[in-house]
Scaffold this active site. Structure first.
Site, short mmCIF file in Angstrom:
data_model
loop_
_atom_site.label_atom_id
_atom_site.label_comp_id
_atom_site.label_asym_id
_atom_site.label_seq_id
_atom_site.Cartn_x
_atom_site.Cartn_y
_atom_site.Cartn_z
N ASP A 53 76.43 -18.93 44.14
CA ASP A 53 75.88 -19.28 45.45
C ASP A 53 75.74 -17.99 46.27
OD1 ASP A 53 75.25 -20.09 47.96
OD2 ASP A 53 76.95 -21.45 48.23
N GLY A 78 60.11 -25.08 49.53
CA GLY A 78 59.34 -26.17 48.94
C GLY A 78 57.99 -26.23 49.62
N ALA A 118 53.37 -16.13 53.26
CA ALA A 118 52.27 -16.22 54.23
C ALA A 118 52.68 -17.09 55.43
CB ALA A 118 51.04 -16.80 53.56
N TYR A 148 61.26 -22.11 58.12
CA TYR A 148 61.04 -21.29 56.91
C TYR A 148 60.35 -19.95 57.22
CZ TYR A 148 59.09 -20.16 52.27
OH TYR A 148 58.73 -19.53 51.10
N LYS A 152 61.76 -15.92 57.00
CA LYS A 152 61.10 -14.88 56.20
C LYS A 152 60.78 -13.65 57.07
CE LYS A 152 60.79 -16.83 52.07
NZ LYS A 152 61.65 -16.31 50.99
N ALA A 192 51.10 -28.09 46.88
CA ALA A 192 49.86 -28.85 46.70
C ALA A 192 49.27 -28.83 45.28
CB ALA A 192 48.82 -28.38 47.72
N LYS A 199 49.53 -36.23 40.69
CA LYS A 199 48.96 -37.50 41.16
C LYS A 199 47.73 -37.90 40.33
CE LYS A 199 50.46 -36.86 45.96
NZ LYS A 199 50.02 -36.59 47.34
N GLN A 219 41.64 -29.19 55.08
CA GLN A 219 42.40 -27.96 55.30
C GLN A 219 42.19 -27.02 54.11
OE1 GLN A 219 43.57 -31.03 54.68
NE2 GLN A 219 45.69 -31.09 54.03
N ARG A 221 43.04 -23.39 51.77
CA ARG A 221 44.11 -22.51 51.30
C ARG A 221 43.56 -21.64 50.16
NH1 ARG A 221 46.14 -24.78 54.90
NH2 ARG A 221 48.22 -25.68 55.13
#
Ligand code: NAD
Length: 327
Positions: A53, A78, A118, A148, A152, A192, A199, A219, A221
């Site tokens: 850890d 995630g 990013a 998150y 960073k 994604a 899916k 959207q 990316r």
């Protein structure tokens, strides 16, 4: 020349691939992750693998002992569904980088790499799906992704100040959406590309030919295939680039176009049910690659269509066999 390299987060997606590449080059690699060894995505007999850890300073000291190079990839992370609902947990990753920097400096480590994201970029620059690609300077004035992204950004600066004040040689890459085989594709932390592949595969397997898409699908990316990520990470590590630099593809697509590609690979058409209340992140994000081209004469170039084909095939195998994802 063979080095003694520790990779943290080695039981995860990018860390597992990096370990594999480094060992194939003949380096001595120590792989570290908090997960029990049987849950690692990839494991190798010729690599020392430790379950530690790294929130804890003593564990970081143990991780770097006798090593000369550190790739610090361990973090709680995630896709949007995870980071929007786990801001405190994501911010706690600050403990990992803090203790790893301290341990690396005390051990006299030659080079230290930090995997940024990013998500450090100012949200105001990412409101339009027809986004202007993000340049490194767009992280400031700071308005990072809550939780998150702030962790960073803070950890980037910690690397900078350990370099300036203590002489630790640090390198920082801002990864833009990485995808590929041996990554998370279910369970809530998936991103994604893996989620869409899963899916579409599910829709094909159970014959419903219907999937849920988060947001309106408009959207945008860019997505970087894992092989480009592993190569770019090492190039940045070996370079003299002092400031955080983008490591991402500049092939901009909408989520709808990503679904088009997955459909093409699957050989089916699916009905798309848009869930407008699901987490969808910023409206548009792309990587400006002028700086990486200038410094390295290189940028990620694996086409999304090719990368999705390989990722889809791997996820399909996982879903249709009960084989563990270990090699
Ligand atoms: P991942 O979740 O597959 O791997 C991260 C690993 O860190 C996990 O295996 C996890 O168990 C481990 N970890 C978490 N807390 C730990 C702790 N306290 N001690 C030891 N290990 C711990 O994620 P990934 O996609 O491989 O990401 C690797 C790095 O790249 C992360 O720092 C992530 O923030 C960064 N990054 C990834 C992406 C992407 O698209 N995958 C984008 C931007 C940045």
């Amino acid at each position: 020349m063979a080095k003694n390299i520790v990779v943290t987060g080695a039981g995860g997606f990018i860390g597992g691939h990096l370990v594999n590449d480094l060992r194939q080059q003949g380096h001595t690699v120590r792989a570290v992750d908090i997960k029990p060894l049987e849950e690692w995505y990839q494991r190798f007999d010729d690599v020392e693998s430790l379950s530690l850890d790294l929130d804890l300073r003593d564990a970081c000291v143990q991780a770097v002992d006798g090593m000369d190079t550190v790739y610090n990839l361990a973090a709680n992370m995630g896709g949007m569904g995870f980071i929007e609902h786990n801001k405190a947990l994501c911010m706690l990753s600050v403990l990992i980088n803090t203790h790893m920097c301290v341990a690396a400096q005390e051990e006299g480590i030659d080079r230290f790499f930090f995997a940024s994201s990013a998500c450090v970029y100012n949200a105001d620059k990412q409101k339009d799906p027809n986004v202007t690609a993000l340049k490194e300077e767009d992280a400031y004035p700071a308005l990072a992704e809550d939780g998150y992204g702030w962790e960073k950004l803070f950890s980037e600066r910690m690397c900078r100040h350990f370099r300036e004040d203590y002489g630790l040689t640090t390198r920082v890459a801002r990864y833009h959406n990485v995808y590929g085989p041996n990554g998370t594709y279910s369970g809530g932390r998936e991103k994604a590309p893996a989620a869409i592949c899963r899916k579409v595969i599910q829709a094909k397997l159970d014959g419903t030919n219907e999937i849920e898409v988060w947001g309106d699908g408009k959207q945008t990316r860019s997505f970087m295939y894992i092989d480009d990520c592993v190569k770019g990470t090492q190039m940045i590590m070996e370079s003299d680039i002092l400031e955080p630099i983008n490591l991402g593809s500049s092939e901009l697509v909408s989520i709808n176009q990503l679904v088009d590609i997955a459909e093409e690979v699957a050989g089916i058409k699916v009905k798309r049910n848009y869930n407008l209340s699901a987490p969808k992140g910023v409206n548009g994000r792309n990587s400006d690659n002028a700086l990486i081209n200038k410094h390295l004469g290189w940028e990620p170039s694996i086409r999304l269509r090719d990368g999705i084909e390989r990722t889809y095939a791997w996820i399909y195998d996982q879903m249709t066999s009960n084989q563990p994802a270990l090699v």
